[in-house]
Write a protein that holds these residues in place. Structure first.
Motif, short mmCIF file in Angstrom:
data_model
loop_
_atom_site.label_atom_id
_atom_site.label_comp_id
_atom_site.label_asym_id
_atom_site.label_seq_id
_atom_site.Cartn_x
_atom_site.Cartn_y
_atom_site.Cartn_z
N ARG A 9 32.71 40.94 40.42
CA ARG A 9 32.10 40.84 42.01
C ARG A 9 33.14 40.39 42.99
O ARG A 9 32.80 40.49 44.12
CB ARG A 9 31.01 39.68 41.75
CG ARG A 9 29.94 40.09 40.78
CD ARG A 9 28.94 39.02 40.95
NE ARG A 9 27.94 39.36 39.90
CZ ARG A 9 27.37 38.51 38.89
NH1 ARG A 9 27.71 37.36 39.12
NH2 ARG A 9 26.55 38.90 38.04
N ILE A 10 34.38 40.08 42.47
CA ILE A 10 35.43 39.65 43.60
C ILE A 10 36.19 40.65 44.00
O ILE A 10 36.50 41.76 43.31
CB ILE A 10 36.36 38.71 42.99
CG1 ILE A 10 35.66 37.51 42.48
CG2 ILE A 10 37.35 38.24 43.84
CD1 ILE A 10 36.48 36.46 41.59
N ASP A 11 36.62 40.82 45.30
CA ASP A 11 37.51 41.75 46.08
C ASP A 11 38.76 41.99 45.29
O ASP A 11 39.23 43.13 44.89
CB ASP A 11 37.74 41.56 47.55
CG ASP A 11 36.43 42.01 48.25
OD1 ASP A 11 35.42 42.47 47.99
OD2 ASP A 11 36.25 41.32 49.32
N GLN A 12 39.46 41.13 45.00
CA GLN A 12 40.76 41.06 44.47
C GLN A 12 40.84 40.00 43.19
O GLN A 12 41.47 38.85 43.45
CB GLN A 12 41.78 40.75 45.29
CG GLN A 12 41.97 41.63 46.51
CD GLN A 12 42.90 41.28 47.55
OE1 GLN A 12 43.78 40.43 47.37
NE2 GLN A 12 42.77 42.30 48.76
N PRO A 13 40.18 40.37 42.12
CA PRO A 13 40.21 39.57 40.81
C PRO A 13 41.58 39.20 40.20
O PRO A 13 41.43 38.34 39.34
CB PRO A 13 39.17 40.13 39.92
CG PRO A 13 39.37 41.65 40.26
CD PRO A 13 39.59 41.74 41.70
N TRP A 14 42.70 40.13 40.53
CA TRP A 14 43.79 39.79 39.74
C TRP A 14 44.55 38.57 40.18
O TRP A 14 45.57 38.35 39.56
CB TRP A 14 44.50 41.05 39.77
CG TRP A 14 44.65 41.89 41.28
CD1 TRP A 14 45.64 41.41 42.27
CD2 TRP A 14 43.89 42.84 41.77
NE1 TRP A 14 45.23 42.31 43.42
CE2 TRP A 14 44.13 42.91 43.18
CE3 TRP A 14 42.59 43.55 40.97
CZ2 TRP A 14 43.28 43.78 43.79
CZ3 TRP A 14 41.84 44.14 41.94
CH2 TRP A 14 42.29 44.52 43.27
N ASN A 15 44.29 38.06 41.43
CA ASN A 15 44.85 36.95 41.97
C ASN A 15 44.11 36.01 42.32
O ASN A 15 43.04 36.05 42.84
CB ASN A 15 46.04 37.34 42.84
CG ASN A 15 47.26 38.04 42.48
OD1 ASN A 15 47.66 37.85 41.45
ND2 ASN A 15 47.40 39.16 43.44
#
Length: 97
Positions: free
Chosen positions: A66-72
């Motif tokens: 659900r997060i826009d940029q889950p990788w950071n």
């Protein structure tokens, strides 16, 4: 004031400037407030090396989706160390079909 963070005149001036130049005042967060929220989010996160149950892993992956940029994280630290297909994990735990 919020916990150990005390806001001052510069923070109020930044907020007033942002409010004057935005169409959505609900999203106005001065830099010091954004930094405070980012720090708190990192401290509450799941740390590398912590064992998670299958349910916790599924919930975590679902929420990260659900997060826009889950990788950071908000500070730019990586949030993923290993990615696997959870359905394969469940299949392997139950044995071959």
């Amino acid at each position: 004031m919020s916990k150990s963070v005390t806001f001052g005149r510069d923070d109020i001036e930044e907020l007033l400037f942002m409010l004057q130049h935005t169409n959505s005042p609900a999203l106005c967060r001065p830099s010091r407030i954004r930094a405070m929220f980012a720090s708190r989010a990192c401290r509450k996160s799941v740390m590398i090396g912590r064992s998670l149950s299958g349910t916790e892993m599924s919930t975590l992956v679902r929420n990260m989706g659900r997060i826009d940029q889950p990788w950071n994280c908000p500070h730019g630290r990586p949030t993923m160390r290993h990615l696997i297909n959870l359905s394969l994990l469940v299949h392997n735990e139950t044995g071959p079909s």
